[in-house]
Design a protein around this motif. Structure first.
Motif, mmCIF file in Angstrom:
data_model
loop_
_atom_site.group_PDB
_atom_site.id
_atom_site.type_symbol
_atom_site.label_atom_id
_atom_site.label_comp_id
_atom_site.label_asym_id
_atom_site.label_seq_id
_atom_site.Cartn_x
_atom_site.Cartn_y
_atom_site.Cartn_z
ATOM 1 N N ASP A 23 -4.365 -13.850 3.247
ATOM 2 C CA ASP A 23 -4.347 -12.439 2.830
ATOM 3 C C ASP A 23 -5.598 -12.082 2.036
ATOM 4 O OD1 ASP A 23 -1.801 -12.011 3.847
ATOM 5 O OD2 ASP A 23 -1.007 -11.164 1.976
ATOM 6 N N LYS B 102 2.247 -5.382 -3.663
ATOM 7 C CA LYS B 102 2.353 -5.180 -2.223
ATOM 8 C C LYS B 102 2.812 -6.466 -1.519
ATOM 9 C CE LYS B 102 -1.794 -3.044 -1.852
ATOM 10 N NZ LYS B 102 -2.304 -2.398 -3.067
ATOM 11 N N GLY C 107 -2.553 0.222 1.211
ATOM 12 C CA GLY C 107 -1.157 0.523 1.499
ATOM 13 C C GLY C 107 -0.936 1.511 2.633
ATOM 14 N N THR D 262 0.190 -5.175 3.843
ATOM 15 C CA THR D 262 -0.394 -3.828 3.831
ATOM 16 C C THR D 262 -1.898 -3.964 3.976
ATOM 17 O OG1 THR D 262 -0.753 -3.735 1.444
ATOM 18 C CG2 THR D 262 1.388 -2.977 2.235
ATOM 19 N N ALA D 263 -2.523 -2.874 4.351
ATOM 20 C CA ALA D 263 -3.992 -2.832 4.401
ATOM 21 C C ALA D 263 -4.432 -1.413 4.080
ATOM 22 C CB ALA D 263 -4.509 -3.252 5.769
ATOM 23 N N PHE D 264 -5.696 -1.275 3.758
ATOM 24 C CA PHE D 264 -6.289 0.037 3.447
ATOM 25 C C PHE D 264 -5.510 0.735 2.330
ATOM 26 C CE2 PHE D 264 -6.630 -0.875 8.090
ATOM 27 C CZ PHE D 264 -7.913 -1.418 8.024
ATOM 28 N N ARG E 23 -5.275 -6.346 9.899
ATOM 29 C CA ARG E 23 -6.017 -5.117 9.568
ATOM 30 C C ARG E 23 -6.585 -4.458 10.821
ATOM 31 N NH1 ARG E 23 -8.571 -8.759 5.721
ATOM 32 N NH2 ARG E 23 -7.573 -8.560 3.680
HETATM 33 N N1 ASP Z 1 -3.657 -5.491 0.598
HETATM 34 C C1 ASP Z 1 -4.576 -4.446 0.415
HETATM 35 C C2 ASP Z 1 -3.969 -3.070 0.498
HETATM 36 O O1 ASP Z 1 -2.954 -2.779 1.084
HETATM 37 C C3 ASP Z 1 -5.764 -4.395 1.298
HETATM 38 C C4 ASP Z 1 -6.197 -5.497 2.191
HETATM 39 O O2 ASP Z 1 -5.873 -6.665 2.012
HETATM 40 O O3 ASP Z 1 -6.925 -5.162 3.139
HETATM 41 O O4 ASP Z 1 -4.592 -2.231 -0.031
#
Ligand code: ASP
Ligand code: TMP
Length: 236
Positions: free
Chosen positions: A197, A11, A37, A33-35, A216
């Protein structure tokens, strides 16, 4: 050293083969990205900041006796690392309650623990990186008992070093995620990255968030937070 074929795209980074079978080149992206993707975006300049901050910290950790995959920074975004097989565990150390810990146990963020906690997640995007303990990791064949013991020992040593280092820059190391790899001879080394990150950084005085939680949680000033951490740690 030059990039050859791309071996992997994650990612936030890409990994390339090189002419040396024991070396890879990692290339950091601005993609965020978070959660798992679900939330996608760009943090302008993040790739360079995370690359340079990770390398700076890994060099310091090596000097403190912690083996890492770091070899040589090629440019702002690219670094030569030792070839490792990643142990599919995300290792999380926490010094202060926040994030999924606060949610899971129904406590507020900001409780300072008398000693740090450690937890593992199974690094598996399809399953959403489920939490597991060392017995589960053994049962699933993700690592041996000796590897798990070594990973725990190194993780607390990394925390001791980073926590003190950040404090000297007026930053509280709330929690962070590490990944470890196996060299060809089986030696366990710290791999992946150490950056805004993968860590929660709070200003020690104002408690302002200086990490990816700004992305996030849509808190704004995301790029500013990354740059502020870069300024504090590398002085630029
Ligand atoms: N990078 C991670 C993802 O997209 C999650 C995060 O860092 O919150 O799942
Ligand atoms: P958490 O509170 O969401 O479990 O996150 C704990 C720490 O791990 C936090 O510093 C952010 C980091 N982290 C990652 O690096 N990658 C991830 O996929 C997640 C969920 C957390």
């Amino acid at each position: 050293m030059e990039k050859k074929e791309q071996l992997y795209e994650g990612k936030a980074k890409k990994v390339y083969a090189t002419e040396d079978p024991e070396r890879y080149i990692v290339s950091y992206k601005d993609d965020a990205t978070a959660f798992n993707g679900l939330k996608k975006g760009t943090i302008v300049g993040k790739g360079a900041i995370n690359n340079r901050m990770t390398n700076f910290l890994m060099k310091q950790l090596e000097e403190a006796g912690i083996p890492t995959h770091f070899v040589e920074e090629l440019n702002d975004r690219e670094t030569v690392v030792k070839k490792v097989q990643i142990v599919p565990l995300e290792v999380i150390i926490r010094n202060i309650s926040a994030g999924s810990f606060a949610k899971r146990y129904g406590v507020e963020e900001g409780i300072v623990f008398s000693s740090p906690t450690i937890e593992f997640s199974y690094k598996n995007d399809e399953l959403g990186d489920p939490l597991l303990n060392s017995y589960h990791a053994l049962a699933l064949g993700l690592a041996t008992q000796a590897e798990i013991d070594r990973i725990k020992e190194l993780s607390f040593a990394v925390n001791d070093f980073l926590k003190a280092f950040m404090k000297a820059h007026n930053v509280d190391l709330v929690d962070f995620k590490m990944e470890f790899g196996r060299l060809s001879d089986g030696t366990i080394v710290l791999a992946d990255e150490i950056s805004p990150d993968t860590c929660r950084f709070w200003d020690s005085t104002t408690h302002e968030k200086l990490d990816k939680d700004r992305f996030r949680r849509d808190l704004g000033n995301v790029e500013d937070a990354y740059q502020e951490m870069m300024r504090r740690i590398l002085g630029e």
